[in-house]
Design a protein around this motif. Structure first.
Motif, PDB file in Angstrom:
ATOM      1  N   ALA A   9       1.165  -1.193  -0.218  1.00 27.06           N
ATOM      2  CA  ALA A   9       0.229   0.313  -0.149  1.00 27.06           C
ATOM      3  C   ALA A   9       1.338   1.443   0.133  1.00 27.06           C
ATOM      4  CB  ALA A   9      -0.599   0.070   1.397  1.00 27.06           C
ATOM      5  N   SER A  10       2.374   1.234   0.130  1.00 28.45           N
ATOM      6  CA  SER A  10       2.786   2.345   0.133  1.00 28.45           C
ATOM      7  C   SER A  10       3.279   3.107  -1.036  1.00 28.45           C
ATOM      8  CB  SER A  10       4.543   2.191  -0.041  1.00 28.45           C
ATOM      9  OG  SER A  10       5.261   0.827  -0.688  1.00 28.45           O
ATOM     10  N   PRO A  11       3.415   3.801  -1.223  1.00 25.35           N
ATOM     11  CA  PRO A  11       3.172   4.729  -3.199  1.00 25.35           C
ATOM     12  C   PRO A  11       5.026   4.480  -3.693  1.00 25.35           C
ATOM     13  CG  PRO A  11       3.132   6.936  -0.509  1.00 25.35           C
ATOM     14  CD  PRO A  11       3.047   5.130  -0.226  1.00 25.35           C
ATOM     15  N   ALA A  12       5.021   3.894  -2.792  1.00 28.81           N
ATOM     16  CA  ALA A  12       6.681   3.412  -3.957  1.00 28.81           C
ATOM     17  C   ALA A  12       6.437   1.918  -4.638  1.00 28.81           C
ATOM     18  CB  ALA A  12       8.056   2.889  -3.109  1.00 28.81           C
ATOM     19  N   GLY A  13       5.294   1.590  -3.868  1.00 28.69           N
ATOM     20  CA  GLY A  13       5.009   0.085  -4.164  1.00 28.69           C
ATOM     21  C   GLY A  13       3.194   0.327  -4.723  1.00 28.69           C
ATOM     22  N   GLU A  14       2.818   1.210  -5.067  1.00 30.89           N
ATOM     23  CA  GLU A  14       1.668   1.609  -6.041  1.00 30.89           C
ATOM     24  C   GLU A  14       2.667   2.433  -7.490  1.00 30.89           C
ATOM     25  OE1 GLU A  14      -1.037   4.891  -4.698  1.00 30.89           O
ATOM     26  OE2 GLU A  14      -1.286   3.404  -2.634  1.00 30.89           O
ATOM     27  N   ARG A  15       3.797   2.700  -7.487  1.00 28.98           N
ATOM     28  CA  ARG A  15       5.003   2.952  -8.153  1.00 28.98           C
ATOM     29  C   ARG A  15       5.432   1.985  -9.253  1.00 28.98           C
ATOM     30  NH1 ARG A  15       6.369   7.039 -11.578  1.00 28.98           N
ATOM     31  NH2 ARG A  15       8.724   7.497 -11.790  1.00 28.98           N
ATOM     32  N   LEU A  16       5.656   1.094  -8.267  1.00 26.41           N
ATOM     33  CA  LEU A  16       5.984   0.070  -8.825  1.00 26.41           C
ATOM     34  C   LEU A  16       5.088  -0.596 -10.054  1.00 26.41           C
ATOM     35  CD1 LEU A  16       8.836  -1.585  -6.574  1.00 26.41           C
ATOM     36  CD2 LEU A  16       9.091  -0.362  -8.587  1.00 26.41           C
ATOM     37  N   ARG A  17       3.448  -0.304  -9.217  1.00 27.79           N
ATOM     38  CA  ARG A  17       3.305  -1.552 -10.109  1.00 27.79           C
ATOM     39  C   ARG A  17       2.646  -0.423 -10.865  1.00 27.79           C
ATOM     40  NH1 ARG A  17       0.813  -2.330  -5.566  1.00 27.79           N
ATOM     41  NH2 ARG A  17      -0.515  -0.737  -4.946  1.00 27.79           N
ATOM     42  N   ALA A  18       2.371   0.368 -11.343  1.00 20.92           N
ATOM     43  CA  ALA A  18       2.313   1.444 -12.256  1.00 20.92           C
ATOM     44  C   ALA A  18       3.174   1.626 -13.229  1.00 20.92           C
ATOM     45  CB  ALA A  18       1.913   3.715 -11.610  1.00 20.92           C
ATOM     46  N   LEU A  19       4.150   1.790 -12.846  1.00 17.02           N
ATOM     47  CA  LEU A  19       5.688   1.396 -13.902  1.00 17.02           C
ATOM     48  C   LEU A  19       5.343  -0.114 -14.030  1.00 17.02           C
ATOM     49  CD1 LEU A  19       8.612   2.557 -12.274  1.00 17.02           C
ATOM     50  CD2 LEU A  19       7.125   3.858 -14.043  1.00 17.02           C
ATOM     51  N   ALA A  20       4.786  -1.307 -14.746  1.00 13.44           N
ATOM     52  CA  ALA A  20       5.073  -2.219 -14.577  1.00 13.44           C
ATOM     53  C   ALA A  20       3.512  -2.543 -15.789  1.00 13.44           C
ATOM     54  CB  ALA A  20       4.894  -3.462 -13.337  1.00 13.44           C
ATOM     55  N   ALA A  21       2.626  -1.825 -14.665  1.00 11.62           N
ATOM     56  CA  ALA A  21       1.571  -1.631 -15.671  1.00 11.62           C
ATOM     57  C   ALA A  21       2.242  -0.830 -17.514  1.00 11.62           C
ATOM     58  CB  ALA A  21       0.764  -0.882 -14.855  1.00 11.62           C
ATOM     59  N   THR A  22       2.591  -0.028 -16.847  1.00 16.10           N
ATOM     60  CA  THR A  22       3.416   1.011 -17.916  1.00 16.10           C
ATOM     61  C   THR A  22       4.063   0.239 -19.033  1.00 16.10           C
ATOM     62  OG1 THR A  22       2.945   2.766 -17.142  1.00 16.10           O
ATOM     63  CG2 THR A  22       4.535   3.320 -19.307  1.00 16.10           C
ATOM     64  N   ARG A  23       4.996  -0.682 -18.759  1.00 19.64           N
ATOM     65  CA  ARG A  23       5.742  -1.237 -19.864  1.00 19.64           C
ATOM     66  C   ARG A  23       5.028  -2.406 -19.880  1.00 19.64           C
ATOM     67  NH1 ARG A  23       8.375  -6.482 -19.057  1.00 19.64           N
ATOM     68  NH2 ARG A  23      10.432  -6.450 -19.887  1.00 19.64           N
ATOM     69  N   ARG A  24       4.097  -2.728 -19.020  1.00 14.53           N
ATOM     70  CA  ARG A  24       3.208  -3.883 -20.287  1.00 14.53           C
ATOM     71  C   ARG A  24       2.572  -3.504 -21.377  1.00 14.53           C
ATOM     72  NH1 ARG A  24       1.848  -5.994 -15.412  1.00 14.53           N
ATOM     73  NH2 ARG A  24       0.221  -4.753 -14.763  1.00 14.53           N
ATOM     74  N   ALA A  25       2.029  -2.162 -21.115  1.00 12.06           N
ATOM     75  CA  ALA A  25       1.366  -1.838 -22.709  1.00 12.06           C
ATOM     76  C   ALA A  25       2.284  -0.979 -23.163  1.00 12.06           C
ATOM     77  CB  ALA A  25       0.932  -0.407 -21.789  1.00 12.06           C
ATOM     78  N   LEU A  26       3.387  -0.560 -23.280  1.00 14.58           N
ATOM     79  CA  LEU A  26       4.632  -0.582 -24.157  1.00 14.58           C
ATOM     80  C   LEU A  26       4.929  -1.917 -25.211  1.00 14.58           C
ATOM     81  CD1 LEU A  26       6.389   2.129 -22.261  1.00 14.58           C
ATOM     82  CD2 LEU A  26       4.975   2.747 -23.614  1.00 14.58           C
TER      83      LEU A  26
END
Length: 99
Positions: A9-26
């Motif tokens: 639930a940390s901001p760092a964890g959320e950022r990592l999930r967002a980056l992983a989702a962006t990477r998958r989309a790219l």
């Protein structure tokens, strides 16, 4: 979580999930772009091969100018289709760019 691992639930964890989702989309976008480029290349190669064959027939006296003209017209139309696909991809690009 474990030491050194961001809490879910940390901001760092959320950022990592967002980056992983962006990477998958790219990666997905790149796969689609590669498939489209491959299709355009195949269409271009086929059009050029048809032109080459018609020129060989014409040179050998077995072809006609009308046949070559038809092949050139088909190649022109294929080129226009490729141009339209590329233009559409350019127009859609801003909508697919992650924020």
């Amino acid at each position: 979580g474990a030491a050194g691992t961001p809490h879910a639930a940390s901001p760092a964890g959320e950022r990592l999930r967002a980056l992983a989702a962006t990477r998958r989309a790219l990666v997905d976008d790149l796969k689609v772009a590669r498939e489209q480029a491959s299709e355009r290349l195949a269409l271009s190669v086929a059009a050029l091969e048809n032109i080459r064959l018609d020129l060989l027939r014409l040179r050998a006296g077995a072809g006609s100018v009308a046949s070559l003209t038809a092949t050139l017209d088909a190649a022109r139309r294929a080129g226009e289709e490729i141009d339209a696909m590329v233009q559409l991809q350019k127009e859609l690009e801003p909508a697919r760019t992650p924020v």
